[in-house]
Write an enzyme that holds these catalytic residues in place. Sequence first.
Site: not given
Ligand code: DX5
Ligand code: ZN
Length: 216
Positions: A68, A175, A37, A33, A8, A35, A66, A137
């Site tokens: 969010m 994840d 947000m 990956h 990630s 993220d 991903h 998740m």
């Molecule tokens: C959390 C993200 C994850 C995050 C995982 O909301 O979707 O992808 O980066 O990070 P770790 O592996 O540190 O939990």
């Molecule tokens: Zn993620």
Amino acid sequence: MSHLIAPSILAADFANLQRDVEMINNSEADWFHIDVMDGMFVPNISFGIPVIKAIKKHAKKPMDVHLMIVDPDRYIKDFKEAGADIITVHYEVCNHLHRTIQAIKAEGMQAGVVLNPHTPIRVLEDIIIDLDLVLLMSVNPGFGGQSFIENTYKKVIQLKDLIEKSGSKALIEIDGGVNDKNAPKLVAAGADVLVAGSFVFKSENPTETIAELKGF
Ligand code: DX5
Ligand code: ZN
């Protein structure tokens, strides 16, 4: 198929992004990956389309984005143009999930649904056949570095059963809080793709840590 590893980028050093992208290119990792947000669906803001475009310039492996964010339909084309190969959207924000999944596929990308820790597997019964992947998740989304929620193993087993019974080809991706202790158990339960942020990037040698997660 042996399981896939998706480091990630959220846990990378944003001031040295190219270096960290090259590290992933040269490692045994399978996907990036990424993220996104929005500060609305989750209580944190990460990065958006310009940063994804910058990553794409250097990334030599598929980009697993991903989302969010609320109302992801508004941005599907933009994420495609930015370089996404796979898009996952949260079940919790999609009123017309079937339409959203079809819109992602119509752009030539793979499409997946993400379930929060409290969302039961059964909500996927009537969509599973249309999905390329399901992302479970194993922490509440919004932040890296949180502890793995143990109830995830049970959900992996239930999801595997739903996939097999329905004839779906969906991959199971996990994840949040993935590390060397839970990774073998997740794969044994049926997981196909493991996302790992902090465990990879906070380790002394991220390339070796990726190899460790890949190699059991
Ligand atoms: C959390 C993200 C994850 C995050 C995982 O909301 O979707 O992808 O980066 O990070 P770790 O592996 O540190 O939990
Ligand atoms: Zn993620």
